[in-house]
Design a protein around this motif. Structure first.
Motif, short mmCIF file in Angstrom:
data_model
loop_
_atom_site.label_atom_id
_atom_site.label_comp_id
_atom_site.label_asym_id
_atom_site.label_seq_id
_atom_site.Cartn_x
_atom_site.Cartn_y
_atom_site.Cartn_z
N ASP A 431 0.83 -1.21 0.00
CA ASP A 431 0.00 0.00 0.00
C ASP A 431 0.86 1.25 0.00
O ASP A 431 0.53 2.25 -0.64
CB ASP A 431 -0.94 0.01 1.22
N GLN A 432 1.99 1.19 0.73
CA GLN A 432 2.90 2.34 0.74
C GLN A 432 3.51 2.54 -0.64
O GLN A 432 3.63 3.67 -1.12
CB GLN A 432 4.02 2.13 1.77
N TYR A 435 0.93 3.99 -2.96
CA TYR A 435 0.71 5.41 -2.64
C TYR A 435 1.81 6.28 -3.25
O TYR A 435 1.54 7.27 -3.91
CB TYR A 435 0.69 5.58 -1.12
N ARG A 439 1.79 8.98 -6.70
CA ARG A 439 2.21 10.39 -6.72
C ARG A 439 3.27 10.64 -7.79
O ARG A 439 3.79 11.73 -7.92
CB ARG A 439 2.76 10.79 -5.34
N LEU A 449 12.78 5.34 -0.64
CA LEU A 449 12.18 6.32 0.26
C LEU A 449 11.62 5.65 1.52
O LEU A 449 11.85 6.10 2.64
CB LEU A 449 11.05 7.00 -0.51
N ILE A 450 10.93 4.54 1.32
CA ILE A 450 10.30 3.85 2.45
C ILE A 450 11.38 3.28 3.38
O ILE A 450 11.28 3.39 4.60
CB ILE A 450 9.35 2.74 1.95
N ASN A 452 14.53 4.30 3.65
CA ASN A 452 15.19 5.41 4.33
C ASN A 452 14.34 5.95 5.48
O ASN A 452 14.87 6.32 6.52
CB ASN A 452 15.53 6.53 3.35
N GLY A 453 13.04 5.98 5.26
CA GLY A 453 12.14 6.42 6.32
C GLY A 453 12.20 5.48 7.51
O GLY A 453 12.24 5.90 8.67
N PHE A 454 12.26 4.18 7.20
CA PHE A 454 12.34 3.14 8.23
C PHE A 454 13.61 3.29 9.08
O PHE A 454 13.62 3.03 10.27
CB PHE A 454 12.32 1.79 7.51
N LYS A 456 15.27 6.17 9.56
CA LYS A 456 15.52 7.58 9.89
C LYS A 456 15.99 7.80 11.32
O LYS A 456 16.93 8.55 11.57
CB LYS A 456 14.26 8.39 9.62
N PRO B 88 -5.60 7.14 3.21
CA PRO B 88 -4.18 7.41 2.91
C PRO B 88 -3.27 6.66 3.88
O PRO B 88 -3.50 6.67 5.08
CB PRO B 88 -4.06 8.92 3.08
N VAL B 89 -2.27 5.99 3.33
CA VAL B 89 -1.43 5.12 4.14
C VAL B 89 -0.33 5.94 4.84
O VAL B 89 0.13 6.95 4.31
CB VAL B 89 -0.83 4.00 3.24
N GLU B 90 0.08 5.49 6.02
CA GLU B 90 1.15 6.19 6.74
C GLU B 90 2.50 5.74 6.23
O GLU B 90 2.72 4.55 6.00
CB GLU B 90 1.05 5.89 8.25
N ILE B 91 3.41 6.66 6.05
CA ILE B 91 4.78 6.31 5.65
C ILE B 91 5.74 6.93 6.67
O ILE B 91 6.19 8.05 6.52
CB ILE B 91 5.12 6.79 4.23
N PRO B 92 6.06 6.18 7.74
CA PRO B 92 6.85 6.74 8.84
C PRO B 92 8.26 7.13 8.37
O PRO B 92 8.85 6.44 7.55
CB PRO B 92 6.94 5.58 9.84
N GLY B 93 8.73 8.24 8.88
CA GLY B 93 10.10 8.65 8.60
C GLY B 93 10.28 9.38 7.28
O GLY B 93 11.37 9.84 6.98
N VAL B 94 9.23 9.44 6.47
CA VAL B 94 9.35 10.13 5.18
C VAL B 94 8.65 11.48 5.26
O VAL B 94 7.44 11.54 5.41
CB VAL B 94 8.74 9.28 4.04
N ASN B 95 9.44 12.52 5.19
CA ASN B 95 8.88 13.86 5.31
C ASN B 95 8.16 14.27 4.04
O ASN B 95 8.57 13.93 2.95
CB ASN B 95 10.02 14.83 5.63
N SER B 142 6.00 13.28 9.22
CA SER B 142 6.10 12.23 8.20
C SER B 142 4.76 12.06 7.50
O SER B 142 3.71 12.30 8.10
CB SER B 142 6.51 10.91 8.83
N VAL B 143 4.81 11.59 6.26
CA VAL B 143 3.60 11.47 5.44
C VAL B 143 2.51 10.68 6.18
O VAL B 143 2.70 9.50 6.49
CB VAL B 143 3.94 10.78 4.09
N ASN B 144 1.42 11.38 6.46
CA ASN B 144 0.21 10.79 7.07
C ASN B 144 0.40 10.16 8.44
O ASN B 144 -0.54 9.61 9.00
CB ASN B 144 -0.39 9.71 6.14
N GLU B 156 -4.20 15.13 1.53
CA GLU B 156 -4.42 14.66 0.16
C GLU B 156 -4.72 15.84 -0.75
O GLU B 156 -4.20 15.92 -1.87
CB GLU B 156 -5.59 13.65 0.10
#
Lengths: 483, 246
Positions: A431-432, A435, A439, A449-450, A452-454, A456, B88-95, B142-144, B156
């Motif tokens: 799903d990520q 998404y 975009r 990106l995902i 790197n976010g993990f 962070k 909308p899905v959460e994406i932790p750590g991604v600004n 972070s996104v959402n 969104e």
């Protein structure tokens, strides 16, 4: 997992290693294999005093009686210690060059290729660098400036010559030679590495950095680093590593000792990018590293941050002994394994003093057919009143042929200890990806990106100069494109 | 034709969801699709966006002179299709800033336009956030991640206004919104509306259509569009429900 994701993953695992080139340079080596003569050769080459040779030989006799620790979740053929060169130096290195004009231009070019310019004016503002090529330290920048503050930053070889009192007192004081077979081996044959001493009350104004490069074939690298932060001082130290692509496995067994006295703080960051082997698991570095810090004084602090992306095998547990009351130990780790890489890494936090605190944040990412293990031990001794630990271990699986393992040990002899442990394992979330791609980001960009976010939480612990590099490295480890 | 869906049949896991669905949207039009739960509204949105879980059994979709099935998810997005997600899905750590910056530049690259630099983008993001009454602090997160339902939907719309799509699909954007949030969201849509872009608004309730005036309303039941007309249909549904269309 849908087919497009699998295709992308497949392209990731055709990982290309950017630093795989070989520098054609004549090197000087002793005969292959390990015996007392090898050790005498190394000690002689380094022009060491007798006490140092004795120290090495004592470690060697211990090593002979020891067996490799076997508890890690790693699979590899037996290491033939007689099939390794224990010393390799570019020819003409009998005397360390006084300045860069005496260094072989090929070496300087090698480091330029690696993105480590040695000319001081080109060095990133505020980073002093010591570079180690195979078994010798090539250059240390910004030395003069540091000396004015009383800071000693030099190769360990130089420190043995110039600062024998400090070496005699502290070398092996945190990691005894007989701790385990790799520490004994390192103590017997260590060749170079860095030495840092920060005097009382001095805050080191720049990042200190060592860059390790294995070049020669069939050569082990055994570096030894010792950092001493005297009362009320502060230092941030960075370490980076690469090696050429070779089909044989190469052994790297380093020992790093840190000592922080009262109110002192040491921040130690590593970006480990040794050659990981190819997509079929051929070649790569065997990385057996012992890193241990002693928080000797009250209110001292030692913080380890590591980004581990390279090596065929990683065996590494940067640890803290929290002896001083109120001392703090931290461990932040990102370990990425791809193809056939295996990592068994984590930390050991030993709470001895009162009110000691430790924090462990570990992020493991497994791709391809790799195996990634977090192994940690948190112990509270009897007198560690009101000590606390917080542990968080997160694993991310990319693909369905890799493995993630978490092995935490907790041992408390004091019932006032407070222990928190959180762990999670997840797959990369479709799903990520959907998404991000909706975009307009490509599949590769989205994964990078995902991930790197993990990571962070860990990456943000790195000094600024390194954080951007590390982020890029994380992306490269995933996408395998030559950056 | 801007968007043309012809005889579209789609299944997922052996279940037929869309059945010979037809829909045409011209540039500058706002279309609303209403239907009961399970009628296939969200499936339509996801098939348009290119989600890969579906099997296309029949039909074709043209979007801006492209056969949509030739484009993957990101290519469709870069061509100007935007889906405001229901969840909308959460994406932790991604600004959000680098995330949207990469997004807008990938679109510009495809259109052979010059990429937008950091500073100009930061300014753009700030001004759009201001327009939508979104607190600047929200841009640092972070996104959402950790957002309330309402915050996610506003986010969104913020992304939509930055990416400035040719076709925006709003999948039940009104669900879970209180009246204030609904006003912010719909204001955002109305501000973005021009003669050159189109909207496909998917909703269960008529409430949203009090704020956004559609040119056409379609009733979707059991995978097909069973009735099309003007906003009077929405009023009919509000009064009698979907019963009489089934």
């Amino acid at each position: 997992m849908n087919s497009e994701t699998l295709n992308t993953l497949d392209s990731y695992s055709k990982n290309k290693y950017k630093y795989g080139f070989v520098t054609e340079i004549d090197s000087e080596k002793p005969k292959k294999g390990l015996d007392e003569d090898t050790i005498r050769f190394i000690s002689l080459k380094k022009n060491e005093p007798d006490w140092m040779l004795e120290w090495r030989l004592k470690a060697f006799s211990k090593w002979k009686k020891m067996k490799e620790p076997k508890w890690a979740n790693l699979n590899f053929p037996e290491i033939d210690y007689q099939d390794i060169y224990y010393y390799s130096a570019p020819k003409g290195f009998d005397k360390k060059p006084k300045d860069l004009s005496e260094v072989d231009p090929k070496l300087i070019e090698t480091y330029n290729k690696l993105g480590i310019p040695l000319e001081e004016q080109k060095v990133l503002a505020g980073v002093a660098v010591d570079v180690v090529f195979d078994s010798v330290s090539v250059a240390t920048t910004y030395k003069g400036e540091l000396e004015k503050l009383g800071i000693i930053f030099c190769s360990i070889g130089e420190a043995i010559q110039k600062h024998p009192d400090l070496i005699k007192k502290y070398l092996g004081s945190v990691i005894p030679a007989g701790d385990h077979s790799f520490s004994a081996l390192n103590s017997a044959v260590f060749t170079d590495g860095s030495f840092v001493y920060i005097p009382e009350g001095v805050k080191c104004p720049m990042e200190l950095s060592t860059y390790f490069r294995i070049n020669a074939e069939n050569t082990g690298q055994f570096e030894r680093t010792l950092i001493i932060a005297d009362k009320g001082s502060y230092v941030s130290y960075l370490e980076g590593c690469t090696a050429p692509k070779r089909d044989d496995n190469q052994l790297h067994a380093a020992n790093v000792e840190l000592i922080a006295f009262e109110d002192a703080e040491i921040k130690y960051s590593t970006v480990q990018n040794w050659y990981p082997g190819d997509e079929d698991g051929i070649g790569g570095i065997y990385n057996f590293v012992t890193k241990r810090g002693l928080c000797a004084g009250k209110n001292s602090k030692i913080s380890w941050t590591q980004v581990e992306t390279g090596s065929a095998i990683t065996w590494k547990y940067p640890s803290c002994i929290l002896k001083g009351d109120n001392s703090i130990g931290e461990f932040y780790s990102v370990a990425i394994t791809n193809n056939f890489q295996q990592a068994d890494t984590g930390t050991k936090m030993t709470h001895i003093g009162k009110n000691t605190k430790s924090k462990i944040i570990s992020k493991g990412i497994s791709l391809g057919k790799s195996q990634n293990t977090y192994r940690g031990e948190v112990s509270f001794l009897r007198k560690a009143d009101k000590a606390r630990n917080y542990t968080q271990c997160d694993s991310l699986l990319v693909g369905n042929q890799c493995g993630a393992h978490t092995v935490p040990y907790i041992d408390s002899k004091n019932n006032t200890a407070v222990i928190e442990h959180e762990a999670s394992t997840s797959k990369i979330n479709e799903d990520q990806l959907y998404y991000c791609r909706q975009r307009g980001l490509s599949h590769e960009e989205a994964v990078s990106l995902i991930v790197n976010g993990f990571c962070k939480q860990v990456l943000q612990e790195l000094p600024m100069e390194f954080a951007v590099e590390a982020q890029k490295l994380v992306s490269i480890s995933l996408e395998g494109s030559v950056g | 034709m801007f968007l043309e869906i012809k005889d579209l049949s789609v299944k997922i896991e052996n279940k037929n969801i869309l059945k010979r669905l037809n829909l045409n949207i011209n540039k500058g039009e706002v279309h609303a699709i209403m239907g009961p739960n399970g009628s296939g509204k969200s499936t339509l949105a996801n098939v348009l966006a290119g989600k890969e879980d579906y099997e296309i059994l029949n039909g074709r979709i043209n979007f801006k002179d492209n056969d949509l099935f030739d484009l993957n998810i990101e290519e469709r997005a870069q061509e100007g299709m935007f889906l405001a997600f229901q969840y909308p899905v959460e994406i932790p750590g991604v600004n959000i800033t680098p995330f949207l910056h990469s997004a807008i530049n990938s679109k510009r690259k495809r259109m052979n336009e010059e990429e937008i630099d950091n500073l100009s983008f930061a300014k753009l993001l700030k001004s759009k956030a201001n327009d939508l009454g979104i607190n600047i602090d929200m841009l640092k997160r972070s996104v959402n991640t950790g957002f309330s339902g309402g915050e996610k939907k506003r986010y969104e719309i913020l992304q939509m206004s930055i990416l400035n799509p040719d076709l925006a699909i709003l999948d039940e954007t009104d669900s879970g919104l209180d009246i204030d949030a609904l006003k912010i969201v719909t204001d955002g849509v109305n501000k973005l509306k021009t003669n050159d872009n189109s909207f496909l608004i998917i909703t269960h309730y008529q409430k949203l259509l009090n704020y956004i005036k559609p040119d056409y309303v379609h009733v979707m039941v059991n995978g097909s569009i069973v009735k099309s007309g003007g906003s009077e249909i929405a009023a009919e549904i509000e009064k009698d429900g979907f019963q009489k269309f089934q």
